[in-house]
Write a protein that holds these residues in place. Structure first.
Motif, PDB file in Angstrom:
ATOM      1  N   ASP A 202       3.843   4.902  12.439  1.00 56.08           N
ATOM      2  CA  ASP A 202       4.033   3.580  11.858  1.00 56.08           C
ATOM      3  C   ASP A 202       5.529   3.506  11.648  1.00 56.08           C
ATOM      4  O   ASP A 202       6.021   2.333  11.878  1.00 56.08           O
ATOM      5  CB  ASP A 202       3.260   3.037  10.573  1.00 56.08           C
TER       6      ASP A 202
ATOM      7  N   GLN B  41      -1.435  15.903   5.205  1.00 57.42           N
ATOM      8  CA  GLN B  41      -1.418  15.455   3.916  1.00 57.42           C
ATOM      9  C   GLN B  41      -1.803  16.592   2.991  1.00 57.42           C
ATOM     10  O   GLN B  41      -2.831  17.424   3.346  1.00 57.42           O
ATOM     11  CB  GLN B  41      -2.366  14.295   3.757  1.00 57.42           C
TER      12      GLN B  41
ATOM     13  N   THR C 220       0.803  -1.153   0.070  1.00 55.08           N
ATOM     14  CA  THR C 220       0.044  -0.004   0.074  1.00 55.08           C
ATOM     15  C   THR C 220       1.051   1.260  -0.093  1.00 55.08           C
ATOM     16  O   THR C 220       2.195   1.268   0.253  1.00 55.08           O
ATOM     17  CB  THR C 220      -0.724  -0.089   1.246  1.00 55.08           C
TER      18      THR C 220
ATOM     19  N   ARG D 160       0.748   3.456   2.532  1.00 50.34           N
ATOM     20  CA  ARG D 160       1.236   3.471   3.532  1.00 50.34           C
ATOM     21  C   ARG D 160       2.578   2.743   3.768  1.00 50.34           C
ATOM     22  O   ARG D 160       3.676   3.096   4.376  1.00 50.34           O
ATOM     23  CB  ARG D 160       0.333   3.223   4.678  1.00 50.34           C
ATOM     24  N   ASP D 161       2.565   1.452   3.217  1.00 53.89           N
ATOM     25  CA  ASP D 161       3.699   0.406   3.481  1.00 53.89           C
ATOM     26  C   ASP D 161       5.059   1.226   2.549  1.00 53.89           C
ATOM     27  O   ASP D 161       5.872   1.351   3.376  1.00 53.89           O
ATOM     28  CB  ASP D 161       3.399  -0.883   2.441  1.00 53.89           C
TER      29      ASP D 161
ATOM     30  N   VAL E 198       6.303   4.110   4.886  1.00 58.13           N
ATOM     31  CA  VAL E 198       6.946   3.684   6.090  1.00 58.13           C
ATOM     32  C   VAL E 198       8.288   3.117   5.826  1.00 58.13           C
ATOM     33  O   VAL E 198       9.403   3.518   6.607  1.00 58.13           O
ATOM     34  CB  VAL E 198       6.041   2.666   6.783  1.00 58.13           C
TER      35      VAL E 198
ATOM     36  N   GLN F 288       0.325  12.899  -1.410  1.00 59.62           N
ATOM     37  CA  GLN F 288      -0.332  11.637  -2.286  1.00 59.62           C
ATOM     38  C   GLN F 288      -1.565  12.273  -2.876  1.00 59.62           C
ATOM     39  O   GLN F 288      -2.388  13.008  -2.553  1.00 59.62           O
ATOM     40  CB  GLN F 288      -0.685  10.716  -1.097  1.00 59.62           C
TER      41      GLN F 288
ATOM     42  N   LEU G  27      -1.763  11.357   6.039  1.00 56.05           N
ATOM     43  CA  LEU G  27      -0.697  10.340   5.748  1.00 56.05           C
ATOM     44  C   LEU G  27       0.555  10.666   6.415  1.00 56.05           C
ATOM     45  O   LEU G  27       1.197   9.761   6.812  1.00 56.05           O
ATOM     46  CB  LEU G  27      -0.137  10.188   4.233  1.00 56.05           C
TER      47      LEU G  27
ATOM     48  N   VAL H  19       0.208   9.360   9.901  1.00 60.99           N
ATOM     49  CA  VAL H  19       0.077   7.957  10.281  1.00 60.99           C
ATOM     50  C   VAL H  19       1.507   7.228   9.977  1.00 60.99           C
ATOM     51  O   VAL H  19       1.770   6.267  10.600  1.00 60.99           O
ATOM     52  CB  VAL H  19      -1.066   7.551   9.245  1.00 60.99           C
ATOM     53  N   ALA H  20       2.167   7.676   8.823  1.00 56.94           N
ATOM     54  CA  ALA H  20       3.382   7.173   8.407  1.00 56.94           C
ATOM     55  C   ALA H  20       4.306   7.319   9.403  1.00 56.94           C
ATOM     56  O   ALA H  20       5.258   6.258   9.477  1.00 56.94           O
ATOM     57  CB  ALA H  20       3.898   7.519   6.762  1.00 56.94           C
TER      58      ALA H  20
ATOM     59  N   SER I   8      -5.171   5.543   5.568  1.00 58.30           N
ATOM     60  CA  SER I   8      -4.018   6.256   5.997  1.00 58.30           C
ATOM     61  C   SER I   8      -4.256   7.852   6.074  1.00 58.30           C
ATOM     62  O   SER I   8      -3.744   8.619   5.356  1.00 58.30           O
ATOM     63  CB  SER I   8      -2.838   6.121   5.339  1.00 58.30           C
TER      64      SER I   8
END
Length: 404
Positions: free
Chosen positions: A75, A86, A28, A30-31, A34, A58, A68, A71-72, A65
Motif C-alpha cells: 500500500d 508480521q 487504522t 494499516r493507515d 502506510v 503489531q 502486516l 500489506v503495508a 491487514s
C-alpha cells in the motif's frame, strides 16, 4: 560460517502518539503504517526496489491487514518483490522487528530491511471464537482484545487474571514501593516529555499525519499524551485500579503507561549498503538479549535482559549515556532501578520521558524509542545507550546501541 556483518540503523521515524480514542483514532493500524513508510521513503529518498523485506510488528492485529509488513509495503508503493511478515512479542514487538531485521542483515539473508511497528489501540478488535460453530443459547461472548491479551499472556499455569496491573501490584508489595514514589516518577516523566516537546526535541524524529475530519483533513503533528498540567496533587487524587480487591493497591491510570495509537519505522542495513543508497546511519547495534521471568512479575525482566546485553557488549551500566527503560508502570521502573542500584532521578534514565508521558502503543514503542535515541544521544553528546522493555507474559528485550 562467515563472520556476521555489521548492522546499522538508519533514519528511525515515528508518527505522533495519539491518545486512546484521540486524534489518530479514525486511522487504522494499516493507515498509520502506510503513512510512516511513505514518510520514510520521502525523507531518505530510499530506492524501494532495494528493500528486501518489511517486518511489521503489531500486538492487536485484525485480518484487515494480514502479514502486516507485506500489506503495508504494497500500500505504501513498494514493489511486489518486497516481501513482508508480521510478528508479536507484545510490548517488545517493535524492537523485535529491528532485531529480526538485524539478524537477516548480519547473516546475509538480506541486505536492506525496513522494521515497522504500529498499533491502533483505539481500533483493537472485539472478537469471538464461538460464532463459527453456531450461535450459543446465551448469545456470543465478545472479548476485548486489549483486556484479554493481558489476562492470558501467562498461559494456563501462570494466570494473570488482574492483567498487567495485578503484576505491577505484585512488584509494589515485593519491593515496598510507595504510591508517592510512583506518582513522583510519573510527574518527572511528564515534565521531561513536555520540556522536550516545547523545545522541539521531537520534531526531527516525527512525521505529521493527516486525519480525515468532518470539516476536512486535520494534520496531527504533536504527541497527545504528555500532560503539561500534571501535578502530584492531581496524580494523588486518582483511584488505584485494584483498590476494590486490595486496599493497599497503588497503581493508577496516572502512574501507568497509556493506551495509544502510533507507527514508527527504520531502515536496517550494513554500512556499505547505507553508503550505496545515500543513507546516513544513526545507530549501530552492539548487542541484544532477551530474558524470561515469572509472568506474574513480568515488569522486572528488563534487569536480567539488560545485564545480559551489556555483558555481551563488554559494557556496564556505568558506561551508559542514556538508559531508555520503557515505563510500563512507575512501580516497575522503580523496581528495576532498585535492582540496578540506580537513583530514580538519574538524568540518564528516560531523559525525554517514556511510556507514562509519551504513551505506549505497544507494537510501535520499540521503534519509537529508537527514533528518540537517535536524536537525544547526539544532543547529550553521548555515545552508548540501552533500550529495554518489559513484556507482558514475563519477558524483556534489551539492546545496546552506539551512536554512529
Amino acid at each position: 560460517m562467515a563472520a556476521l556483518r555489521e548492522v546499522v540503523i538508519c533514519s528511525p521515524l515515528r508518527t505522533p502518539v495519539g491518545r486512546l480514542a484521540g486524534a489518530l483514532a479514525p486511522l487504522t493500524a494499516r493507515d498509520l503504517a502506510v503513512a510512516v513508510l511513505r514518510a520514510l521513503v520521502e525523507r531518505t529518498q530510499l530506492d524501494v526496489a532495494a528493500v528486501d523485506s518489511v517486518i511489521g510488528a503489531q500486538g492487536y492485529p485484525t485480518m484487515e491487514s494480514p502479514a502486516l509488513g507485506r500489506v503495508a509495503a504494497l500500500d505504501a508503493g513498494f514493489p511486489v518483490t518486497t516481501t513482508g511478515y508480521q510478528l508479536d512479542r507484545r510490548c517488545g514487538s517493535g524492537l523485535q522487528a529491528v532485531l529480526n531485521a538485524a539478524m537477516e542483515v548480519q547473516t546475509g539473508a538480506a541486505d536492506v530491511v525496513v522494521a515497522l511497528g504500529v498499533e491502533s489501540m483505539s481500533n483493537a478488535p472485539l472478537y469471538t471464537e464461538e460464532g463459527r460453530r453456531g450461535l450459543p443459547a446465551v448469545g456470543l461472548l465478545l472479548h476485548d482484545a486489549l483486556t484479554r491479551g493481558r489476562e492470558t499472556a501467562g498461559g494456563v499455569d501462570y494466570p494473570t487474571p488482574d492483567g498487567n496491573v495485578g503484576t505491577a501490584e505484585t512488584l509494589r508489595a515485593e519491593y515496598g514501593i510507595s504510591r508517592h514514589d510512583q506518582d513522583a516518577l510519573a510527574l518527572r516523566s511528564h515534565q521531561r516529555a513536555v520540556a522536550a516537546q516545547d523545545a522541539g526535541a521531537f520534531d526531527a524524529e516525527m512525521v505529521p499525519v493527516s486525519v480525515p475530519g468532518r470539516r476536512g483533513p486535520v494534520v496531527v503533528e504533536r504527541d497527545e499524551h504528555p500532560r503539561a498540567d500534571a501535578s502530584l496533587d492531581a496524580l494523588a487524587a486518582l483511584r488505584p485500579v485494584l483498590v476494590g480487591a486490595d486496599p493497599e493497591a497503588t497503581v493508577t491510570a496516572g502512574n501507568s503507561s497509556g493506551q495509544n495509537d502510533a507507527a514508527a519505522a527504520c531502515i536496517v542495513t550494513t554500512p556499505p549498503h547505507a553508503r550505496r543508497l545515500g543513507l546516513t546511519p544513526a545507530l549501530r547495534l552492539r548487542s541484544w538479549a532477551v530474558a524470561g521471568v515469572d509472568p506474574r512479575r513480568f515488569g522486572i525482566a528488563p534487569v536480567p535482559a539488560t545485564l545480559r546485553a551489556l555483558d555481551r557488549a563488554g559494557a556496564t551500566l556505568g558506561d551508559l549515556d542514556v538508559l531508555e527503560l520503557n515505563e510500563a508502570f512507575a512501580v516497575q521502573v522503580l523496581a528495576c532501578l532498585a535492582d540496578w542500584r540506580l537513583d530514580p532521578e538519574d538524568p540518564r534514565v528516560n531523559p525525554r520521558g517514556s511510556g507514562i508521558s509519551l504513551g505506549h502503543p505497544i507494537g510501535a514503542t520499540g521503534i519509537r524509542i529508537l527514533a528518540t535515541l537517535a536524536h537525544e544521544l547526539p544532543a547529550l553528546d553521548g555515545t552508548l545507550a540501552v533500550e529495554t522493555l518489559c513484556i507482558g507474559g514475563g519477558q524483556a528485550l534489551a539492546a545496546v546501541l552506539e551512536r554512529v
